[in-house]
Design an enzyme around this catalytic site. Structure first.
Site, PDB file in Angstrom:
ATOM      1  N   HIS A 121       3.725  -0.838   3.848  1.00 12.97           N
ATOM      2  CA  HIS A 121       3.040   0.428   3.556  1.00 12.97           C
ATOM      3  C   HIS A 121       4.140   1.444   3.232  1.00 12.97           C
ATOM      4  O   HIS A 121       4.987   1.737   4.081  1.00 12.97           O
ATOM      5  CB  HIS A 121       2.235   0.880   4.781  1.00 12.97           C
ATOM      6  CG  HIS A 121       1.392   2.091   4.535  1.00 12.97           C
ATOM      7  ND1 HIS A 121       0.287   2.090   3.704  1.00 12.97           N
ATOM      8  CD2 HIS A 121       1.488   3.371   4.998  1.00 12.97           C
ATOM      9  CE1 HIS A 121      -0.265   3.297   3.680  1.00 12.97           C
ATOM     10  NE2 HIS A 121       0.440   4.093   4.451  1.00 12.97           N
ATOM     11  N   SER A 140       0.834  -1.203   0.000  1.00 10.69           N
ATOM     12  CA  SER A 140       0.000   0.000   0.000  1.00 10.69           C
ATOM     13  C   SER A 140       0.869   1.254   0.000  1.00 10.69           C
ATOM     14  O   SER A 140       2.059   1.196   0.343  1.00 10.69           O
ATOM     15  CB  SER A 140      -0.914  -0.025   1.228  1.00 10.69           C
ATOM     16  OG  SER A 140      -0.157  -0.253   2.393  1.00 10.69           O
ATOM     17  N   GLU A 144       1.147   5.578   0.872  1.00 10.11           N
ATOM     18  CA  GLU A 144       0.624   6.793   1.506  1.00 10.11           C
ATOM     19  C   GLU A 144       0.969   7.987   0.617  1.00 10.11           C
ATOM     20  O   GLU A 144       2.117   8.128   0.194  1.00 10.11           O
ATOM     21  CB  GLU A 144       1.247   6.986   2.890  1.00 10.11           C
ATOM     22  CG  GLU A 144       0.743   8.259   3.570  1.00 10.11           C
ATOM     23  CD  GLU A 144       1.447   8.547   4.889  1.00 10.11           C
ATOM     24  OE1 GLU A 144       1.217   7.810   5.854  1.00 10.11           O
ATOM     25  OE2 GLU A 144       2.228   9.514   4.927  1.00 10.11           O
ATOM     26  N   PHE A 193      13.011  14.979   8.034  1.00  8.16           N
ATOM     27  CA  PHE A 193      11.790  14.186   8.231  1.00  8.16           C
ATOM     28  C   PHE A 193      11.867  13.399   9.543  1.00  8.16           C
ATOM     29  O   PHE A 193      10.936  13.384  10.339  1.00  8.16           O
ATOM     30  CB  PHE A 193      11.655  13.225   7.034  1.00  8.16           C
ATOM     31  CG  PHE A 193      10.270  12.695   6.809  1.00  8.16           C
ATOM     32  CD1 PHE A 193       9.333  13.437   6.101  1.00  8.16           C
ATOM     33  CD2 PHE A 193       9.892  11.451   7.297  1.00  8.16           C
ATOM     34  CE1 PHE A 193       8.055  12.955   5.893  1.00  8.16           C
ATOM     35  CE2 PHE A 193       8.613  10.956   7.092  1.00  8.16           C
ATOM     36  CZ  PHE A 193       7.696  11.703   6.385  1.00  8.16           C
ATOM     37  N   ASP A 199      -1.092  16.291  15.834  1.00 11.80           N
ATOM     38  CA  ASP A 199      -0.254  17.140  16.699  1.00 11.80           C
ATOM     39  C   ASP A 199      -0.752  18.567  16.616  1.00 11.80           C
ATOM     40  O   ASP A 199      -1.328  18.974  15.614  1.00 11.80           O
ATOM     41  CB  ASP A 199       1.207  17.087  16.234  1.00 11.80           C
ATOM     42  CG  ASP A 199       1.780  15.688  16.408  1.00 11.80           C
ATOM     43  OD1 ASP A 199       1.785  15.193  17.556  1.00 11.80           O
ATOM     44  OD2 ASP A 199       2.192  15.094  15.403  1.00 11.80           O
TER      45      ASP A 199
END
Ligand code: FAD
Length: 287
Positions: free
Chosen positions: A269, A15, A17, A219, A110
């Site tokens: 993912h 999958s 994102e 990141f 957040d």
């Protein structure tokens, strides 16, 4: 399609994102090029972020709806609760139903860096959001949650972190997608502890193909994921050569995914960062 039906049919899922673009031109490219190219790779599902890293929240549902309608691919809307009132969440869920979206990654989210004033009348933890969705919508949705192999940055210890993960599952979550990691031992140890805590759901590893060294450092700093020495040693010396970085990133991810899959991970993912090429190469080898 509900992801839990896919999980019943497949031991492994692959999958992607994606995240909403920041500009109108970026939106057009995402909708008309990037998602089309991703669809050709036949993923089991595609998820779209919701305000991650201060990004856009308004476009998520439209993107998820588009993925389902244009490509007939199961898709997942990320939804965060901490910056919404409970009424706003109720309204968003009605929109989700109206769009025919069946899968939600239920998250706390957040506070934005420049504004820590969350509404008082909010869901404070993802477990509260999950409980609300299950109460209102029963089994209409398949619900995923975030898991943190290195524990969530706000957690004081790993045991407590897993206790809260168990609470999310007990409140009604069906599956877990992990935070990115580069050392597979973190994932294997995490799954072991999660199973010892009595959690039986899928723990899908989240993998970030490296396409930029500086980008990676930024990141990982943002989400507090550790970067092993091996990554620094491999990528820092070639950081100004984008072709070499891309090649090394693909090689690293292939090695990482193969080891995960060979040792029982229920799929991968990919945190794609909306970049098709690396994922295309990696998936062609590891699937
Ligand atoms: P929670 O499950 O609510 O946990 C937050 C913290 O509180 C943890 O330390 C937990 O241990 C603790 N905790 C949980 N329950 C309790 C309780 N009852 N009492 C006390 N403490 C508790 N962010 C976005 O903004 N948009 C996105 O689209 C997005 N997508 C993501 C996708 C994945 C796969 C992952 C791993 C993260 C994603 N995030 C996204 C980031 C996520 O929102 C942040 O990491 C956030 O800080 C925590 O979200 P959560 O759902 O794990 O929170």
């Amino acid at each position: 399609m509900l992801l839990k039906d896919i999980f019943q049919q497949k031991d492994r899922t692959f999958s992607f994102e994606v995240f909403p673009a920041r500009t109108p031109e970026g939106d057009i490219r995402l909708i008309h090029e990037i998602l089309k190219e991703f669809s050709l790779l036949k993923p089991d599902f595609i998820s779209c972020t919701y305000g991650a890293g201060g990004g856009n929240r308004d476009k998520t549902l439209a993107i998820v709806e588009h993925i389902q309608k244009a490509y007939d691919i199961a898709s997942v809307a990320h939804l965060t609760c901490i910056c919404h009132t409970k009424n706003e969440i109720a309204t968003i869920l009605k929109k989700i139903v109206a769009k025919g979206i069946k899968n939600i990654l239920a998250l706390r989210g957040d506070y934005p860096k420049d504004n820590t004033n969350a509404p008082i009348d909010n869901y404070k933890y993802s477990s509260e959001l999950i409980s609300y969705i299950r109460k209102e919508y029963k089994n209409q949705f398949c619900l995923g949650v975030a898991g943190f192999p290195e524990m969530h940055p706000l957690s004081s210890n790993k045991e407590l972190d897993i206790k809260y993960l168990k609470n999310k599952i007990d409140c009604g979550a069906d599956f877990v997608i992990t935070q990115l990691f580069f050392d597979n031992k973190l994932y294997f140890d995490y799954v072991k502890s999660v199973r010892q805590a009595g959690i039986k759901t899928r723990i899908i590893p989240g993998i970030l193909p490296i396409t930029s060294y500086d980008g990676l450092i930024k990141f990982c700093k943002g989400c507090k994921a550790s970067v092993p020495e091996e990554i620094h040693n491999t990528f820092a010396p070639i950081k100004n050569n984008s072709k070499k970085i891309l090649e090394a990133g693909i090689k690293y991810a292939i090695k990482q995914c193969k080891e995960l899959l060979n040792n029982g991970a229920p799929g991968i993912h990919f945190y794609t960062l909306n970049k098709v090429e690396p994922v295309k190469e990696i998936i062609s080898i590891v699937r």
